[in-house]
Design a protein around this motif. Structure first.
Motif, short mmCIF file in Angstrom:
data_model
loop_
_atom_site.label_atom_id
_atom_site.label_comp_id
_atom_site.label_asym_id
_atom_site.label_seq_id
_atom_site.Cartn_x
_atom_site.Cartn_y
_atom_site.Cartn_z
N VAL A 173 0.86 -1.19 0.00
CA VAL A 173 0.00 0.00 0.00
C VAL A 173 0.90 1.24 0.00
CG1 VAL A 173 -1.67 1.33 1.34
CG2 VAL A 173 -1.93 -1.13 1.12
N ASN A 174 0.59 2.20 -0.87
CA ASN A 174 1.43 3.39 -1.03
C ASN A 174 0.90 4.62 -0.33
OD1 ASN A 174 3.33 2.09 -2.76
ND2 ASN A 174 1.86 2.25 -4.43
N ALA A 175 -0.40 4.68 -0.06
CA ALA A 175 -0.99 5.88 0.55
C ALA A 175 -2.29 5.52 1.25
CB ALA A 175 -1.24 6.96 -0.50
N ILE A 176 -2.66 6.36 2.22
CA ILE A 176 -3.88 6.18 2.99
C ILE A 176 -4.60 7.51 3.10
CG2 ILE A 176 -4.80 5.70 5.31
CD1 ILE A 176 -2.58 3.68 5.68
N ALA A 177 -5.93 7.48 2.99
CA ALA A 177 -6.75 8.68 3.16
C ALA A 177 -7.96 8.34 4.02
CB ALA A 177 -7.20 9.24 1.82
N MET A 181 -15.75 12.53 7.15
CA MET A 181 -17.13 12.55 7.64
C MET A 181 -17.52 11.25 8.33
SD MET A 181 -17.96 15.56 6.74
CE MET A 181 -19.72 15.56 7.06
N GLU A 182 -16.87 10.15 7.99
CA GLU A 182 -17.17 8.85 8.58
C GLU A 182 -15.95 8.38 9.38
OE1 GLU A 182 -18.43 6.21 5.53
OE2 GLU A 182 -20.02 7.53 4.81
N ALA A 183 -16.09 8.35 10.68
CA ALA A 183 -14.94 8.20 11.59
C ALA A 183 -14.15 6.92 11.37
CB ALA A 183 -15.44 8.27 13.03
N PHE A 184 -14.81 5.83 10.95
CA PHE A 184 -14.15 4.54 10.92
C PHE A 184 -13.65 4.14 9.53
CE2 PHE A 184 -17.38 4.32 14.35
CZ PHE A 184 -16.50 4.22 15.42
N THR A 185 -13.84 4.99 8.53
CA THR A 185 -13.58 4.60 7.15
C THR A 185 -12.31 5.24 6.60
OG1 THR A 185 -15.97 4.43 6.77
CG2 THR A 185 -14.57 4.54 4.83
N PHE A 186 -11.49 4.41 5.93
CA PHE A 186 -10.33 4.93 5.22
C PHE A 186 -10.13 4.15 3.93
CE2 PHE A 186 -8.54 1.54 7.81
CZ PHE A 186 -7.62 0.93 6.98
N VAL A 187 -9.37 4.73 3.01
CA VAL A 187 -9.07 4.10 1.73
C VAL A 187 -7.57 3.92 1.60
CG1 VAL A 187 -9.17 4.35 -0.78
CG2 VAL A 187 -11.13 5.02 0.62
N ALA A 188 -7.16 2.75 1.13
CA ALA A 188 -5.75 2.43 0.93
C ALA A 188 -5.46 2.29 -0.56
CB ALA A 188 -5.39 1.13 1.65
N ALA A 189 -4.42 2.96 -1.04
CA ALA A 189 -4.02 2.92 -2.45
C ALA A 189 -2.94 1.88 -2.63
CB ALA A 189 -3.51 4.29 -2.89
N SER A 190 -3.17 0.91 -3.52
CA SER A 190 -2.31 -0.27 -3.60
C SER A 190 -1.49 -0.35 -4.89
CB SER A 190 -3.18 -1.53 -3.49
OG SER A 190 -2.41 -2.69 -3.66
N GLU A 191 -0.41 -1.13 -4.79
CA GLU A 191 0.42 -1.43 -5.96
C GLU A 191 -0.32 -2.28 -6.98
OE1 GLU A 191 3.89 -1.15 -6.96
OE2 GLU A 191 3.87 0.62 -5.67
N ASP A 192 -1.42 -2.95 -6.60
CA ASP A 192 -2.13 -3.84 -7.52
C ASP A 192 -3.13 -3.09 -8.40
OD1 ASP A 192 -4.27 -3.26 -5.88
OD2 ASP A 192 -4.62 -5.31 -5.22
N HIS A 213 -7.55 2.10 -12.39
CA HIS A 213 -6.17 2.49 -12.65
C HIS A 213 -5.47 1.39 -13.41
CE1 HIS A 213 -5.82 6.23 -10.39
NE2 HIS A 213 -6.54 5.70 -9.43
N VAL A 214 -4.50 1.76 -14.23
CA VAL A 214 -3.77 0.77 -15.03
C VAL A 214 -2.33 0.63 -14.54
CG1 VAL A 214 -5.19 1.09 -17.07
CG2 VAL A 214 -3.19 2.54 -16.75
N SER A 215 -2.05 1.22 -13.39
CA SER A 215 -0.74 1.08 -12.78
C SER A 215 -0.91 1.26 -11.28
CB SER A 215 0.23 2.12 -13.36
OG SER A 215 1.54 1.91 -12.87
N ALA A 216 0.18 1.20 -10.55
CA ALA A 216 0.12 1.34 -9.09
C ALA A 216 -0.49 2.69 -8.72
CB ALA A 216 1.52 1.21 -8.50
N VAL A 217 -1.33 2.66 -7.67
CA VAL A 217 -1.96 3.89 -7.21
C VAL A 217 -1.03 4.54 -6.17
CG1 VAL A 217 -4.05 4.91 -6.22
CG2 VAL A 217 -4.19 2.77 -7.52
#
Length: 217
Positions: A173-177, A181-192, A213-217
């Motif tokens: 995983v390269n990044a996290i956001a 507004m939603e306390a328990f939710t996050f998104v992870a950007a992956s090499e896949d 995406h067509v490459s790593a995020v």
């Protein structure tokens, strides 16, 4: 029907932009860091840099601003954020606490710093060779997340001396956001090539997977 996005071009860094951050209290202010160590403060409305400095000797890996203080922090490969806080290893990322004068850095470990002290107040380690980035939860402000070179996503709580939970991904995983507004939710950007949405209370399965995406995020 899709709304037309606001797009503006900011140019001037001689060696490419490696990181950016919006100011949490100023809609018009953006901070950027470049490959040659320069940090700039931009006015989005004027589309120009209002301030700049040669902050680091090498790549700037992360920048962030404190909402309650008239200052910001940058970290780089030269191990020195803002030439004040010196770490044992190179820094790969930085993020601020939403309410307190506290920030976190990532590198060989996750360190939590008080802006008035020169040494970390808390250090978290859980097996990763390198921690790529660290992000504070914007609602549950004592919680932060990191991702590492060992394909892990790890959650921490400032009120605890040990990490909360760990999830091992298929690829790095390269990044996290965090969702503000939603306390328990996050998104992870992956090499896949995908982004994975998680509920921090149940890390064993992603809530949603975003593809295209067509490459790593």
């Amino acid at each position: 029907m899709f709304a037309k996005p606001f797009v503006t071009a900011l140019s001037g860094h001689a060696d490419g932009v490696y990181c950016m951050a919006k100011h949490p209290g100023r809609l018009d202010t953006l901070i950027s860091g470049s490959g040659d160590g320069e940090v700039r403060l931009w006015s989005l409305s004027a589309q120009k840099a209002e301030w700049r400095t040669a902050a680091h000797r090498g790549i700037v890996n992360g920048v962030c601003a404190f909402p309650q203080l008239d200052r910001f922090i940058s970290v780089g490969m030269d191990k020195t954020p803002v030439n004040t806080y010196v770490g044992r290893n190179a820094f790969s990322g930085v993020d601020h606490h939403r309410q307190n004068a506290v920030f976190a850095t990532s590198g060989s470990q996750v360190d939590v710093w008080d802006v008035e002290r020169s040494e970390p107040v808390t250090t978290f380690e859980w097996g990763a060779d390198t921690v790529n980035t660290v992000k504070f939860n914007q609602t549950e402000t004592n919680v932060l997340a990191s991702c590492g070179s060992d394909r892990t996503v790890i959650l921490y709580d400032l009120r605890s001396s040990t990490p909360l939970a760990k999830q091992i991904m298929q690829l790095r995983v390269n990044a996290i956001a965090w969702n503000p507004m939603e306390a328990f939710t996050f998104v992870a950007a992956s090499e896949d090539h995908n982004c994975y949405m998680f509920d921090m209370r149940r890390l064993d399965n992603a809530v949603n997977i975003f593809k295209d995406h067509v490459s790593a995020v």
